[in-house]
Structure formats: C-alpha cells, structure tokens
Write a protein that holds these residues in place. Structure first.
Motif, PDB file in Angstrom:
ATOM      1  N   TYR A  82       0.856  -1.196   0.000  1.00 20.48           N
ATOM      2  CA  TYR A  82       0.000   0.000   0.000  1.00 20.48           C
ATOM      3  C   TYR A  82       0.891   1.245   0.000  1.00 20.48           C
ATOM      4  O   TYR A  82       1.196   1.799   1.063  1.00 20.48           O
ATOM      5  CB  TYR A  82      -0.913   0.012   1.228  1.00 20.48           C
ATOM      6  CG  TYR A  82      -1.813  -1.193   1.339  1.00 20.48           C
ATOM      7  CD1 TYR A  82      -3.043  -1.232   0.685  1.00 20.48           C
ATOM      8  CD2 TYR A  82      -1.429  -2.304   2.093  1.00 20.48           C
ATOM      9  CE1 TYR A  82      -3.875  -2.342   0.784  1.00 20.48           C
ATOM     10  CE2 TYR A  82      -2.251  -3.417   2.195  1.00 20.48           C
ATOM     11  CZ  TYR A  82      -3.470  -3.433   1.537  1.00 20.48           C
ATOM     12  OH  TYR A  82      -4.287  -4.532   1.640  1.00 20.48           O
ATOM     13  N   PRO A  83       1.333   1.700  -1.167  1.00 16.86           N
ATOM     14  CA  PRO A  83       2.280   2.823  -1.252  1.00 16.86           C
ATOM     15  C   PRO A  83       1.780   4.122  -0.627  1.00 16.86           C
ATOM     16  O   PRO A  83       2.585   5.002  -0.312  1.00 16.86           O
ATOM     17  CB  PRO A  83       2.477   2.988  -2.769  1.00 16.86           C
ATOM     18  CG  PRO A  83       2.150   1.642  -3.343  1.00 16.86           C
ATOM     19  CD  PRO A  83       1.040   1.119  -2.488  1.00 16.86           C
ATOM     20  N   ASP A  84       0.471   4.250  -0.446  1.00 13.38           N
ATOM     21  CA  ASP A  84      -0.073   5.476   0.139  1.00 13.38           C
ATOM     22  C   ASP A  84      -0.168   5.409   1.662  1.00 13.38           C
ATOM     23  O   ASP A  84      -0.641   6.352   2.301  1.00 13.38           O
ATOM     24  CB  ASP A  84      -1.453   5.781  -0.445  1.00 13.38           C
ATOM     25  CG  ASP A  84      -2.469   4.667  -0.171  1.00 13.38           C
ATOM     26  OD1 ASP A  84      -2.042   3.518   0.084  1.00 13.38           O
ATOM     27  OD2 ASP A  84      -3.683   4.948  -0.226  1.00 13.38           O
ATOM     28  N   ALA A  85       0.277   4.301   2.254  1.00 14.19           N
ATOM     29  CA  ALA A  85       0.226   4.167   3.714  1.00 14.19           C
ATOM     30  C   ALA A  85       1.135   5.202   4.368  1.00 14.19           C
ATOM     31  O   ALA A  85       2.166   5.585   3.816  1.00 14.19           O
ATOM     32  CB  ALA A  85       0.652   2.758   4.126  1.00 14.19           C
ATOM     33  N   ARG A  86       0.745   5.630   5.561  1.00 12.11           N
ATOM     34  CA  ARG A  86       1.540   6.602   6.311  1.00 12.11           C
ATOM     35  C   ARG A  86       1.888   6.005   7.668  1.00 12.11           C
ATOM     36  O   ARG A  86       1.004   5.713   8.468  1.00 12.11           O
ATOM     37  CB  ARG A  86       0.772   7.914   6.466  1.00 12.11           C
ATOM     38  CG  ARG A  86       0.603   8.651   5.136  1.00 12.11           C
ATOM     39  CD  ARG A  86      -0.332   9.824   5.225  1.00 12.11           C
ATOM     40  NE  ARG A  86      -0.453  10.489   3.926  1.00 12.11           N
ATOM     41  CZ  ARG A  86      -1.402  11.354   3.615  1.00 12.11           C
ATOM     42  NH1 ARG A  86      -2.327  11.669   4.508  1.00 12.11           N
ATOM     43  NH2 ARG A  86      -1.436  11.910   2.419  1.00 12.11           N
TER      44      ARG A  86
END
Length: 227
Positions: A82-86
C-alpha cells in the motif's frame, strides 16, 4: 464542517504501552484507534484487513523493536503493498541507523516515546495531512550523520578494491557483531531485525568474503580491516 476522523493502527509489543497509547489517543478529538498489533507480522496482516474493510488506517504508529518481524521490516512490507500508507515510527531508539533504516523503509515520521501527548497528536495530524515529520532532536543528529556518510566514512559500502567485496553498511554491522561471537538471535535483537533477515545477511557475507563459516568470516574481516 468538521474534519474527518484520523483512524489509527497501534503496533507495539508491550501491552501496557499499547493500552496507554490507546487511552490517550482515543481521548484526542478527531482521532480513533481502529486496530492494534503486538508484533510485526500482525501489524502487516492487520493493516491489510483494515484497508479491505474500509476502516483506514490513516496512520500507523509503529514500534521499531518487535518480535517475529521488526517495525522497519513491517513498515517496508506495508508500503510495498500500500504505497499510500503513512507510518510513524514511535520508539525509544534515536540511533542513526534506526532512523536511516526507517526512512529507507518509507516511514513518514519518527518520534521518541517520551514525546508529550499533545506533541504526538500534533505529529499525527501533520503526517495525516501529508507532511513528513522527524522529531527535531533526531533531525539534527540525522543531518550530522548525512554529512558524515557523504564524506565516505566507514559506514559506506566497501568496494572490492578496499578488500570489502562490496559489503553493504548493514552487512558490516552484522559482521562486526558476528566477529564478537554473537548468535543470529543476538544480532537480530541488537539491530532490530528479524532472525531470518540476519541469516540472509550472514549468508551474503560468507559468499562475498568467499569463506564457508563464521570463524573464517571474522578472521578475514580482521585481516582486511573491515572491523
């Protein structure tokens, strides 16, 4: 119109610390803890489950030193899927290597556990808005370390010409502990890595140094002044 609630996943192996964080953050306006994990593998699995259920999380608070899989490895696994995970690393460690490894893994924030509750909440809000954050006391050390590494200090990967057979910085860390007689488990604990990761590093070290066992690796490392 009120701001959307920031949904949090807490990843911390110490139950008391995890429960304390949950109590503090659940009381914070605009925040909701939607999940918990007690080890790195559970963190990766739980994040995926929450995403598939449409429950966020918007922010992951990740401890570095956890069983089964380190927080750094869990962060890398989450960001890979999930590249948009923070992810915010929340830890007791301000060691340079931990900060570097966390940033390389894709962490968007790095703070210490002694941070006051109001500052932790502010950090979460910053990162939720897409603003990376590193605690100032850590950031100053990070800048110094960047400068030191840029000058080609001992942590730079060793080239074949210098007798290092292109050992990476992390492999050199493992090699130093290996030469001191540390087991894979002890190395994993000291470097906050999974034991399987250490085994892979040891295998790479033996191959690059063209030796067949740990004793030979330590001997060749001393001979070539790698440690």
């Amino acid at each position: 119109m009120s701001s959307p609630v920031i949904r949090l996943l807490l990843c911390e192996d110490q139950t008391l610390m995890r429960q304390g964080l949950r109590t503090i953050l659940d009381l914070e306006p605009g925040m909701e803890v939607v999940g918990e994990a007690a080890n790195g593998e559970e963190a990766v699995r739980r994040y995926g489950e929450l995403r598939q259920a449409g429950l966020g999380p918007d922010i992951v608070l990740m401890d570095i030193q956890m069983p089964l899989m380190s927080g750094v490895e869990a962060t890398a696994a989450i960001l890979s899927a999930y590249p948009d995970a923070r992810v915010i690393m929340l830890t007791t460690f301000d060691y340079d290597d931990y900060v570097f490894e966390s940033i390389k893994a894709g962490a968007a924030g790095y703070v210490l556990k002694d941070l006051p509750a109001e500052e932790l909440a502010a950090t979460i809000r910053h990162v939720a808005q897409g603003e990376p954050f590193i605690q100032p006391s850590i950031a100053s050390k990070l800048l110094i370390e960047f400068g030191r590494r840029a000058k080609g200090d001992r942590n730079q990967p060793q080239s074949a010409e210098s007798g290092g057979e292109e050992l990476s910085a992390r492999e050199l860390d493992v090699l130093r502990l290996l030469a001191q007689g540390a087991s894979n488990r002890e190395i994993a604990q000291q470097l906050c890595l999974a034991e399987g990761t250490v085994k892979n590093h040891v295998s790479n070290i033996l191959s690059k140094l063209q030796v067949t066992n740990r004793t030979q690796a330590a001997s060749k490392a001393r001979e070539r002044k790698l440690i």
